[in-house]
Design a protein around this motif. Structure first.
Motif, PDB file in Angstrom:
ATOM      1  N   LEU A   1     131.818 101.820   0.813  1.00 49.14           N
ATOM      2  CA  LEU A   1     131.969 100.435   0.159  1.00 49.14           C
ATOM      3  C   LEU A   1     132.376  99.471   1.114  1.00 49.14           C
ATOM      4  O   LEU A   1     131.849  98.323   1.391  1.00 49.14           O
ATOM      5  CB  LEU A   1     133.074 100.541  -0.908  1.00 49.14           C
ATOM      6  CG  LEU A   1     132.778 101.232  -2.127  1.00 49.14           C
ATOM      7  CD1 LEU A   1     133.796 101.350  -2.924  1.00 49.14           C
ATOM      8  CD2 LEU A   1     131.299 100.550  -2.859  1.00 49.14           C
ATOM      9  N   ILE A   2     133.144  99.784   2.194  1.00 50.02           N
ATOM     10  CA  ILE A   2     133.597  99.007   3.386  1.00 50.02           C
ATOM     11  C   ILE A   2     132.510  98.606   4.288  1.00 50.02           C
ATOM     12  O   ILE A   2     132.241  97.503   4.668  1.00 50.02           O
ATOM     13  CB  ILE A   2     134.586  99.543   3.978  1.00 50.02           C
ATOM     14  CG1 ILE A   2     135.983  99.798   3.081  1.00 50.02           C
ATOM     15  CG2 ILE A   2     134.913  98.804   5.311  1.00 50.02           C
ATOM     16  CD1 ILE A   2     136.947 100.615   3.723  1.00 50.02           C
TER      17      ILE A   2
ATOM     18  N   ARG B   1     134.462  92.658  -4.629  1.00 51.02           N
ATOM     19  CA  ARG B   1     135.769  92.268  -5.065  1.00 51.02           C
ATOM     20  C   ARG B   1     136.572  93.185  -5.822  1.00 51.02           C
ATOM     21  O   ARG B   1     135.837  93.560  -6.995  1.00 51.02           O
ATOM     22  CB  ARG B   1     135.596  90.895  -5.571  1.00 51.02           C
ATOM     23  CG  ARG B   1     135.097  90.020  -4.425  1.00 51.02           C
ATOM     24  CD  ARG B   1     134.794  88.307  -5.012  1.00 51.02           C
ATOM     25  NE  ARG B   1     136.378  87.822  -5.285  1.00 51.02           N
ATOM     26  CZ  ARG B   1     136.457  86.862  -5.943  1.00 51.02           C
ATOM     27  NH1 ARG B   1     135.459  86.055  -6.330  1.00 51.02           N
ATOM     28  NH2 ARG B   1     137.645  86.427  -6.148  1.00 51.02           N
ATOM     29  N   VAL B   2     137.843  93.282  -5.877  1.00 49.19           N
ATOM     30  CA  VAL B   2     138.395  94.441  -6.408  1.00 49.19           C
ATOM     31  C   VAL B   2     139.623  93.724  -7.259  1.00 49.19           C
ATOM     32  O   VAL B   2     140.235  92.764  -6.767  1.00 49.19           O
ATOM     33  CB  VAL B   2     139.062  95.310  -5.593  1.00 49.19           C
ATOM     34  CG1 VAL B   2     139.705  96.513  -6.462  1.00 49.19           C
ATOM     35  CG2 VAL B   2     138.084  96.118  -4.739  1.00 49.19           C
TER      36      VAL B   2
ATOM     37  N   PRO C   1     136.938  88.879  -0.989  1.00 48.59           N
ATOM     38  CA  PRO C   1     136.291  89.966  -0.293  1.00 48.59           C
ATOM     39  C   PRO C   1     136.992  90.659   0.970  1.00 48.59           C
ATOM     40  O   PRO C   1     137.240  91.817   0.908  1.00 48.59           O
ATOM     41  CB  PRO C   1     134.973  89.270   0.258  1.00 48.59           C
ATOM     42  CG  PRO C   1     134.724  88.110  -0.700  1.00 48.59           C
ATOM     43  CD  PRO C   1     136.175  87.663  -1.079  1.00 48.59           C
ATOM     44  N   SER C   2     137.876  89.611   1.649  1.00 50.39           N
ATOM     45  CA  SER C   2     138.557  90.100   2.756  1.00 50.39           C
ATOM     46  C   SER C   2     139.873  91.028   2.301  1.00 50.39           C
ATOM     47  O   SER C   2     140.246  92.052   2.708  1.00 50.39           O
ATOM     48  CB  SER C   2     138.900  89.190   3.597  1.00 50.39           C
ATOM     49  OG  SER C   2     139.859  88.057   2.914  1.00 50.39           O
ATOM     50  N   ALA C   3     140.448  90.402   1.234  1.00 51.12           N
ATOM     51  CA  ALA C   3     141.399  91.311   0.769  1.00 51.12           C
ATOM     52  C   ALA C   3     141.212  92.573  -0.137  1.00 51.12           C
ATOM     53  O   ALA C   3     141.824  93.534   0.205  1.00 51.12           O
ATOM     54  CB  ALA C   3     142.296  90.250  -0.442  1.00 51.12           C
TER      55      ALA C   3
ATOM     56  N   LEU D   1     142.515  96.511   1.099  1.00 52.89           N
ATOM     57  CA  LEU D   1     142.733  97.486   0.048  1.00 52.89           C
ATOM     58  C   LEU D   1     142.068  98.469   0.183  1.00 52.89           C
ATOM     59  O   LEU D   1     142.884  99.681   0.047  1.00 52.89           O
ATOM     60  CB  LEU D   1     142.682  96.628  -1.369  1.00 52.89           C
ATOM     61  CG  LEU D   1     142.934  97.633  -2.665  1.00 52.89           C
ATOM     62  CD1 LEU D   1     144.515  98.124  -2.492  1.00 52.89           C
ATOM     63  CD2 LEU D   1     142.764  97.080  -3.933  1.00 52.89           C
ATOM     64  N   MET D   2     140.931  98.506   0.468  1.00 47.40           N
ATOM     65  CA  MET D   2     139.991  99.700   0.408  1.00 47.40           C
ATOM     66  C   MET D   2     140.331 100.499   1.809  1.00 47.40           C
ATOM     67  O   MET D   2     140.350 101.866   1.725  1.00 47.40           O
ATOM     68  CB  MET D   2     138.414  99.559   0.384  1.00 47.40           C
ATOM     69  CG  MET D   2     137.983  98.786  -0.875  1.00 47.40           C
ATOM     70  SD  MET D   2     136.196  98.725  -1.111  1.00 47.40           S
ATOM     71  CE  MET D   2     136.156  97.278   0.012  1.00 47.40           C
ATOM     72  N   LEU D   3     140.554  99.973   2.958  1.00 51.84           N
ATOM     73  CA  LEU D   3     141.252 100.347   4.035  1.00 51.84           C
ATOM     74  C   LEU D   3     142.434 101.155   3.704  1.00 51.84           C
ATOM     75  O   LEU D   3     142.604 102.493   4.185  1.00 51.84           O
ATOM     76  CB  LEU D   3     141.217  99.414   5.066  1.00 51.84           C
ATOM     77  CG  LEU D   3     139.993  99.074   5.716  1.00 51.84           C
ATOM     78  CD1 LEU D   3     140.316  97.847   6.836  1.00 51.84           C
ATOM     79  CD2 LEU D   3     139.406  99.983   6.515  1.00 51.84           C
ATOM     80  N   ARG D   4     143.183 100.671   3.028  1.00 49.90           N
ATOM     81  CA  ARG D   4     144.642 101.395   2.636  1.00 49.90           C
ATOM     82  C   ARG D   4     144.212 102.630   1.771  1.00 49.90           C
ATOM     83  O   ARG D   4     144.838 103.733   2.064  1.00 49.90           O
ATOM     84  CB  ARG D   4     145.481 100.392   1.843  1.00 49.90           C
ATOM     85  CG  ARG D   4     146.114  99.223   2.735  1.00 49.90           C
ATOM     86  CD  ARG D   4     147.378  98.693   2.201  1.00 49.90           C
ATOM     87  NE  ARG D   4     147.082  98.099   0.825  1.00 49.90           N
ATOM     88  CZ  ARG D   4     146.762  96.922   0.617  1.00 49.90           C
ATOM     89  NH1 ARG D   4     146.356  95.973   1.875  1.00 49.90           N
ATOM     90  NH2 ARG D   4     146.539  96.306  -0.430  1.00 49.90           N
ATOM     91  N   ILE D   5     143.445 102.449   1.058  1.00 51.62           N
ATOM     92  CA  ILE D   5     143.326 103.546   0.037  1.00 51.62           C
ATOM     93  C   ILE D   5     142.531 104.670   0.921  1.00 51.62           C
ATOM     94  O   ILE D   5     142.793 105.924   0.572  1.00 51.62           O
ATOM     95  CB  ILE D   5     142.239 103.308  -1.148  1.00 51.62           C
ATOM     96  CG1 ILE D   5     142.880 102.287  -2.126  1.00 51.62           C
ATOM     97  CG2 ILE D   5     141.444 104.276  -1.867  1.00 51.62           C
ATOM     98  CD1 ILE D   5     142.223 101.635  -3.195  1.00 51.62           C
TER      99      ILE D   5
END
Length: 292
Positions: free
Chosen positions: A197-198, A209-210, A279-281, A285-289
């Motif tokens: 996804l990233i 967008r999450v 999109p950037s935020a 979040l996906m990087l943290r996950i």
């Protein structure tokens, strides 16, 4: 024409219905003018696959007292239908054995669209799934499938994703954080899926967008998952096809075409955008996950 005949058939049916009702004809009377059965005429107005001849359309145009422009539009749409039929149809015909009944209609809409918005509350959208993630879902929903059948299903999923390589195709993925938190397959499978996804979000025609779990406004939760298809003008007639909404359900798929109903989905998508991360935020979040 790569997008198949679904859109020009729908457009022709809609035009014929408008002209017939304006002229005060019943479908039965129209079928006599076109010298076809009432059932066949009904299928034409419904946008379903039925042979359409220029002779029959000219007879209907005469009976409906159309303008020259309206007559040309009918004939242009019939020409587009024939061109699509002659091209052999969509790529998915080669995978007929691996596609669920009725899903070819979804694929034809997806192939024809130039903009797709997907709202997901449970699973990653198909166009963004890794092969391992798709395989885990397939085994969960179809445990009796043979390895060969599963591989054919995965090949279809991979072939669909070629759409993302078309610069004129835009994909907007809106999803709840829960989609990223569910463990589908294994933690390793999920980590690779979130990495995908990233990577995909870096493309100019893909936006992800999450809606975070911390969001207190439950927008989108009651609407369930849905897709919105928007289309470019048809090549010859330049007619603009209205958008279509789609919802998948256990007991059957639902295609929504009435303008007022589709507009409800458009408004819901806009409400979801208002509570979703940028999109950037969403990427952060996906990087943290992934790290977790």
């Amino acid at each position: 024409m790569a997008n198949g005949s679904t859109l020009p058939r729908r457009a022709l049916g809609r035009q014929l219905r408008k002209l017939r009702e304006r002229a005060g004809f019943t479908q039965s009377a129209a079928s006599r003018v076109a010298e076809i059965s009432p059932q066949s005429y009904g299928r034409i107005e419904d946008g379903r696959q039925t042979k359409v001849t220029d002779l029959g359309l000219n007879a209907l145009a005469n009976a409906y007292e159309t303008t020259d422009e309206e007559r040309r539009l009918l004939l242009d749409l019939a020409r587009e239908i024939r061109a699509a039929t002659a091209s052999g149809g969509g790529w998915w015909r080669a995978y007929a054995d691996a596609i669920a009944s009725g899903f070819h209609h979804y694929l034809s809409l997806e192939e024809a669209a130039n903009w797709v918005t997907s709202w997901q509350t449970t699973v990653v959208p198909g166009l963004l799934q890794t092969r391992d993630y798709r395989q885990a879902l397939t085994w969960a929903t179809n445990p009796d499938q043979s390895p060969e059948e599963v591989n054919r299903t995965l090949d279809v999923a991979a072939r669909r994703q070629d759409l993302l390589n078309r610069p004129e195709f835009h994909f907007e993925a809106l999803m709840s954080e829960a989609v990223l938190r569910y463990t589908v397959g294994s933690p390793t499978v999920m980590a690779e899926q979130v990495k995908r996804l990233i990577d995909r979000a870096a493309a100019p025609n893909v936006e992800i967008r999450v809606v975070p779990n911390s969001e207190t406004r439950p927008v989108g939760l009651f609407s369930r998952s849905f897709h919105l298809f928007s289309f470019p003008p048809l090549p010859s007639s330049k007619l603009q096809e209205p958008p279509v909404a789609f919802m998948e359900a256990l007991t059957g798929d639902l295609y929504i075409e009435r303008r007022d109903e589709v507009e409800k989905f458009s408004r819901e998508a806009e409400r979801i955008r208002q509570v979703a991360l940028s999109p950037s935020a969403s990427r952060d979040l996906m990087l943290r996950i992934v790290e977790e």
